[in-house]
Design a protein around this motif. Structure first.
Motif, PDB file in Angstrom:
ATOM      1  N   THR A   7      41.190  32.740  43.967  1.00 23.08           N
ATOM      2  CA  THR A   7      40.425  33.943  44.274  1.00 23.08           C
ATOM      3  C   THR A   7      41.130  35.149  43.665  1.00 23.08           C
ATOM      4  O   THR A   7      42.308  35.376  43.912  1.00 23.08           O
ATOM      5  CB  THR A   7      40.273  34.133  45.796  1.00 23.08           C
ATOM      6  N   LEU A   8      40.381  35.887  42.845  1.00 16.68           N
ATOM      7  CA  LEU A   8      40.910  37.068  42.170  1.00 16.68           C
ATOM      8  C   LEU A   8      40.177  38.307  42.665  1.00 16.68           C
ATOM      9  O   LEU A   8      38.940  38.317  42.723  1.00 16.68           O
ATOM     10  CB  LEU A   8      40.718  36.946  40.664  1.00 16.68           C
ATOM     11  N   THR A   9      40.927  39.337  43.018  1.00 11.67           N
ATOM     12  CA  THR A   9      40.358  40.606  43.433  1.00 11.67           C
ATOM     13  C   THR A   9      40.625  41.618  42.324  1.00 11.67           C
ATOM     14  O   THR A   9      41.751  41.739  41.845  1.00 11.67           O
ATOM     15  CB  THR A   9      40.989  41.084  44.752  1.00 11.67           C
ATOM     16  N   PHE A  10      39.565  42.320  41.925  1.00 11.46           N
ATOM     17  CA  PHE A  10      39.632  43.252  40.804  1.00 11.46           C
ATOM     18  C   PHE A  10      39.365  44.674  41.252  1.00 11.46           C
ATOM     19  O   PHE A  10      38.578  44.909  42.163  1.00 11.46           O
ATOM     20  CB  PHE A  10      38.562  42.916  39.757  1.00 11.46           C
ATOM     21  N   SER A  11      39.998  45.617  40.562  1.00 14.27           N
ATOM     22  CA  SER A  11      39.688  47.034  40.689  1.00 14.27           C
ATOM     23  C   SER A  11      39.042  47.458  39.378  1.00 14.27           C
ATOM     24  O   SER A  11      39.520  47.087  38.301  1.00 14.27           O
ATOM     25  CB  SER A  11      40.968  47.822  40.932  1.00 14.27           C
ATOM     26  N   LEU A  12      37.969  48.217  39.463  1.00 17.49           N
ATOM     27  CA  LEU A  12      37.265  48.711  38.281  1.00 17.49           C
ATOM     28  C   LEU A  12      37.251  50.233  38.319  1.00 17.49           C
ATOM     29  O   LEU A  12      36.249  50.854  38.659  1.00 17.49           O
ATOM     30  CB  LEU A  12      35.830  48.169  38.256  1.00 17.49           C
ATOM     31  N   PRO A  13      38.371  50.885  37.982  1.00 16.03           N
ATOM     32  CA  PRO A  13      38.443  52.333  38.058  1.00 16.03           C
ATOM     33  C   PRO A  13      37.405  52.997  37.157  1.00 16.03           C
ATOM     34  O   PRO A  13      37.181  52.573  36.028  1.00 16.03           O
ATOM     35  CB  PRO A  13      39.848  52.675  37.577  1.00 16.03           C
ATOM     36  N   GLY A  14      36.744  54.012  37.699  1.00 15.88           N
ATOM     37  CA  GLY A  14      35.770  54.770  36.931  1.00 15.88           C
ATOM     38  C   GLY A  14      34.411  54.116  36.787  1.00 15.88           C
ATOM     39  O   GLY A  14      33.531  54.665  36.132  1.00 15.88           O
ATOM     40  N   GLU A  74      43.194  32.292  35.002  1.00 16.68           N
ATOM     41  CA  GLU A  74      43.820  33.588  35.294  1.00 16.68           C
ATOM     42  C   GLU A  74      44.269  34.290  34.008  1.00 16.68           C
ATOM     43  O   GLU A  74      44.026  35.489  33.830  1.00 16.68           O
ATOM     44  CB  GLU A  74      45.009  33.368  36.223  1.00 16.68           C
ATOM     45  N   GLU A  75      44.895  33.564  33.097  1.00 17.96           N
ATOM     46  CA  GLU A  75      45.368  34.164  31.843  1.00 17.96           C
ATOM     47  C   GLU A  75      44.204  34.651  30.981  1.00 17.96           C
ATOM     48  O   GLU A  75      44.267  35.734  30.407  1.00 17.96           O
ATOM     49  CB  GLU A  75      46.212  33.152  31.069  1.00 17.96           C
ATOM     50  N   LYS A  76      43.151  33.868  30.895  1.00 18.23           N
ATOM     51  CA  LYS A  76      41.998  34.263  30.082  1.00 18.23           C
ATOM     52  C   LYS A  76      41.326  35.509  30.665  1.00 18.23           C
ATOM     53  O   LYS A  76      40.932  36.414  29.937  1.00 18.23           O
ATOM     54  CB  LYS A  76      41.000  33.123  29.981  1.00 18.23           C
ATOM     55  N   ILE A  77      41.230  35.573  31.972  1.00 19.77           N
ATOM     56  CA  ILE A  77      40.618  36.734  32.623  1.00 19.77           C
ATOM     57  C   ILE A  77      41.452  37.989  32.352  1.00 19.77           C
ATOM     58  O   ILE A  77      40.906  39.043  32.036  1.00 19.77           O
ATOM     59  CB  ILE A  77      40.442  36.485  34.134  1.00 19.77           C
ATOM     60  N   GLU A  78      42.757  37.878  32.465  1.00 21.25           N
ATOM     61  CA  GLU A  78      43.621  39.039  32.228  1.00 21.25           C
ATOM     62  C   GLU A  78      43.491  39.568  30.805  1.00 21.25           C
ATOM     63  O   GLU A  78      43.629  40.765  30.569  1.00 21.25           O
ATOM     64  CB  GLU A  78      45.070  38.696  32.555  1.00 21.25           C
ATOM     65  N   ARG A  79      43.185  38.688  29.848  1.00 28.53           N
ATOM     66  CA  ARG A  79      43.037  39.101  28.446  1.00 28.53           C
ATOM     67  C   ARG A  79      41.649  39.642  28.126  1.00 28.53           C
ATOM     68  O   ARG A  79      41.498  40.453  27.223  1.00 28.53           O
ATOM     69  CB  ARG A  79      43.294  37.916  27.515  1.00 28.53           C
ATOM     70  N   THR A  80      40.617  39.197  28.837  1.00 31.82           N
ATOM     71  CA  THR A  80      39.252  39.470  28.396  1.00 31.82           C
ATOM     72  C   THR A  80      38.425  40.379  29.296  1.00 31.82           C
ATOM     73  O   THR A  80      37.411  40.904  28.852  1.00 31.82           O
ATOM     74  CB  THR A  80      38.469  38.147  28.215  1.00 31.82           C
ATOM     75  N   VAL A  81      38.826  40.576  30.536  1.00 35.99           N
ATOM     76  CA  VAL A  81      38.010  41.360  31.469  1.00 35.99           C
ATOM     77  C   VAL A  81      38.526  42.794  31.541  1.00 35.99           C
ATOM     78  O   VAL A  81      39.730  43.022  31.640  1.00 35.99           O
ATOM     79  CB  VAL A  81      38.000  40.704  32.865  1.00 35.99           C
ATOM     80  N   ASP A  82      37.589  43.757  31.501  1.00 36.51           N
ATOM     81  CA  ASP A  82      37.923  45.176  31.561  1.00 36.51           C
ATOM     82  C   ASP A  82      38.044  45.620  33.021  1.00 36.51           C
ATOM     83  O   ASP A  82      37.218  46.362  33.540  1.00 36.51           O
ATOM     84  CB  ASP A  82      36.853  45.993  30.836  1.00 36.51           C
ATOM     85  N   ALA A  83      39.079  45.088  33.686  1.00 36.33           N
ATOM     86  CA  ALA A  83      39.338  45.415  35.086  1.00 36.33           C
ATOM     87  C   ALA A  83      40.803  45.094  35.380  1.00 36.33           C
ATOM     88  O   ALA A  83      41.436  44.342  34.643  1.00 36.33           O
ATOM     89  CB  ALA A  83      38.426  44.609  36.006  1.00 36.33           C
ATOM     90  N   ARG A  84      41.316  45.663  36.461  1.00 35.66           N
ATOM     91  CA  ARG A  84      42.686  45.370  36.889  1.00 35.66           C
ATOM     92  C   ARG A  84      42.659  44.262  37.931  1.00 35.66           C
ATOM     93  O   ARG A  84      41.919  44.352  38.909  1.00 35.66           O
ATOM     94  CB  ARG A  84      43.329  46.597  37.517  1.00 35.66           C
ATOM     95  N   VAL A  85      43.485  43.256  37.739  1.00 33.67           N
ATOM     96  CA  VAL A  85      43.627  42.211  38.752  1.00 33.67           C
ATOM     97  C   VAL A  85      44.554  42.766  39.825  1.00 33.67           C
ATOM     98  O   VAL A  85      45.717  43.066  39.563  1.00 33.67           O
ATOM     99  CB  VAL A  85      44.197  40.908  38.153  1.00 33.67           C
ATOM    100  N   MET A  86      44.028  42.918  41.030  1.00 33.46           N
ATOM    101  CA  MET A  86      44.807  43.507  42.117  1.00 33.46           C
ATOM    102  C   MET A  86      45.457  42.455  43.004  1.00 33.46           C
ATOM    103  O   MET A  86      46.504  42.698  43.595  1.00 33.46           O
ATOM    104  CB  MET A  86      43.899  44.401  42.977  1.00 33.46           C
TER     105      MET A  86
END
Length: 93
Positions: A7-14, A74-86
């Protein structure tokens, strides 16, 4: 058969709208849901513009394979998603 729950929680600032949120999350369901050993869904923060939570359920023949698949996701998400993994939560059943 081991099962991993990632389970990954993301922050999408702005992020100002649900449409923008969908664009920034970049189709996680389509990318990872194609793999027959992975189930994926948006599991939380569905109505918030600036946050999102996604859960991946991974099934494999060994715990080592499950752990490897979770790391790859997890690694692919960190490289490709425009969000911060919190936050990242891993559970093995």
């Amino acid at each position: 058969m081991p099962i991993g729950i990632l389970t990954l929680t993301f922050s999408l600032p702005g992020c100002g709208s649900l449409k923008e949120k969908r664009q920034r999350m970049g189709g996680l369901h389509e990318r990872f849901g194609r793999n027959p050993s992975v189930a994926v869904c948006e599991s939380g923060e569905r109505d918030r513009h600036d946050a999102s939570e996604w859960t991946f359920v991974v099934v494999a023949l060994s715990k080592r394979e499950v752990e490897s698949q979770c790391r790859e996701i997890e690694e692919k998400i960190e490289r490709t998603v425009d969000a911060r993994v919190m936050d990242v939560e891993r559970e093995f059943v």
